[in-house]
Write a protein that holds these residues in place. Sequence first.
Motif, PDB file in Angstrom:
ATOM      1  N   LEU A  86      11.136  11.890  46.782  1.00  0.00           N
ATOM      2  CA  LEU A  86      12.412  12.588  46.704  1.00  0.00           C
ATOM      3  C   LEU A  86      12.166  14.054  46.388  1.00  0.00           C
ATOM      4  CD1 LEU A  86      14.249  10.067  44.350  1.00  0.00           C
ATOM      5  CD2 LEU A  86      14.615  10.288  46.793  1.00  0.00           C
ATOM      6  N   ARG A  88      14.386  17.455  45.046  1.00  0.00           N
ATOM      7  CA  ARG A  88      15.666  17.814  44.428  1.00  0.00           C
ATOM      8  C   ARG A  88      15.718  19.320  44.233  1.00  0.00           C
ATOM      9  NH1 ARG A  88      19.838  15.737  41.389  1.00  0.00           N
ATOM     10  NH2 ARG A  88      20.543  17.033  39.666  1.00  0.00           N
ATOM     11  N   ASN A  89      16.865  19.902  44.560  1.00  0.00           N
ATOM     12  CA  ASN A  89      17.099  21.317  44.325  1.00  0.00           C
ATOM     13  C   ASN A  89      17.509  21.483  42.864  1.00  0.00           C
ATOM     14  OD1 ASN A  89      17.902  23.973  44.222  1.00  0.00           O
ATOM     15  ND2 ASN A  89      19.198  23.862  46.041  1.00  0.00           N
ATOM     16  N   ALA A 150      12.984  18.817  53.946  1.00  0.00           N
ATOM     17  CA  ALA A 150      14.426  18.979  53.727  1.00  0.00           C
ATOM     18  C   ALA A 150      14.858  20.353  54.226  1.00  0.00           C
ATOM     19  CB  ALA A 150      14.772  18.828  52.253  1.00  0.00           C
ATOM     20  N   LEU A 153      19.272  22.472  51.563  1.00  0.00           N
ATOM     21  CA  LEU A 153      19.427  21.656  50.364  1.00  0.00           C
ATOM     22  C   LEU A 153      20.335  22.387  49.372  1.00  0.00           C
ATOM     23  CD1 LEU A 153      18.212  18.922  49.483  1.00  0.00           C
ATOM     24  CD2 LEU A 153      16.439  20.197  48.300  1.00  0.00           C
ATOM     25  N   GLU A 157      21.328  18.774  44.907  1.00  0.00           N
ATOM     26  CA  GLU A 157      21.218  17.723  45.921  1.00  0.00           C
ATOM     27  C   GLU A 157      19.797  17.171  45.960  1.00  0.00           C
ATOM     28  OE1 GLU A 157      22.180  17.081  50.690  1.00  0.00           O
ATOM     29  OE2 GLU A 157      22.283  19.075  49.813  1.00  0.00           O
ATOM     30  N   THR A 158      19.695  15.868  46.232  1.00  0.00           N
ATOM     31  CA  THR A 158      18.409  15.183  46.341  1.00  0.00           C
ATOM     32  C   THR A 158      18.308  14.534  47.710  1.00  0.00           C
ATOM     33  OG1 THR A 158      18.467  14.692  43.975  1.00  0.00           O
ATOM     34  CG2 THR A 158      16.940  13.415  45.305  1.00  0.00           C
ATOM     35  N   ARG A 159      17.118  14.638  48.326  1.00  0.00           N
ATOM     36  CA  ARG A 159      16.899  13.998  49.620  1.00  0.00           C
ATOM     37  C   ARG A 159      15.603  13.211  49.604  1.00  0.00           C
ATOM     38  NH1 ARG A 159      18.588  18.435  53.751  1.00  0.00           N
ATOM     39  NH2 ARG A 159      20.805  18.501  53.284  1.00  0.00           N
ATOM     40  N   GLU A 160      15.638  12.083  50.300  1.00  0.00           N
ATOM     41  CA  GLU A 160      14.431  11.278  50.477  1.00  0.00           C
ATOM     42  C   GLU A 160      13.633  11.827  51.646  1.00  0.00           C
ATOM     43  OE1 GLU A 160      14.631   7.022  50.627  1.00  0.00           O
ATOM     44  OE2 GLU A 160      16.593   7.064  49.665  1.00  0.00           O
ATOM     45  N   PHE A 161      12.323  11.591  51.603  1.00  0.00           N
ATOM     46  CA  PHE A 161      11.496  11.947  52.747  1.00  0.00           C
ATOM     47  C   PHE A 161      10.390  10.915  52.917  1.00  0.00           C
ATOM     48  CE2 PHE A 161       9.227  13.932  49.263  1.00  0.00           C
ATOM     49  CZ  PHE A 161       7.896  13.709  49.574  1.00  0.00           C
TER      50      PHE A 161
END
Length: 183
Positions: A86, A88-89, A150, A153, A157-161
């Motif tokens: 993950l 995260r900003n 990502a 962002l 906000e959190t994004r999976e990769f």
Amino acid sequence: MITLFNVWHYTVFGIILLIFIGGIAIAFKDDNSKIRVQLIFTTFLITTVMAGFSLFVVDKYTKKAKLYKLENKRNLSSEQIMYSGLVRNEGNYEIGEVTFEIKLVNRGHASGNVKAGSFFKPSGFFDFFSGESISGKSKPQQITHEFVVAKNLKPGETREFRVYFDYPPYFRGVAHFSKIYAH
């Protein structure tokens, strides 16, 4: 690559523009035309360098990303390795791109267990023309890959990769070093 600008970018670029305009105004007050051209060129050069450095400095202090739950799995049938996690900003401003960099180092070199000739491979002038240095007979002991994980962002906000790449079959044990860069 276009980065996302925030208020601080525009503020710094506005100050640099004022410095540029002030330098041009001072140059036109001088009666000697040779010095005027030199002053304009110097002002342009200094403000361009200031703008370049300020872009990196403002990015460093306003765009903060953090890596969480990094895992790796090796698929032996396809000789690939997969990294997932993950990002995260953590900052207060939007991030244009988050780049994930992974470096694999053959563990023999990371732990100090190095045999003679592991790092140094003698080569000469004629190896270049014979194609031996180009043919890929030498095996690199560290491999670095970069992936954009990502884009755009938002703050908080959190994004999976998940990224895949080929695993070097001659690596016996691997030390993993990971970094992320926010642009």
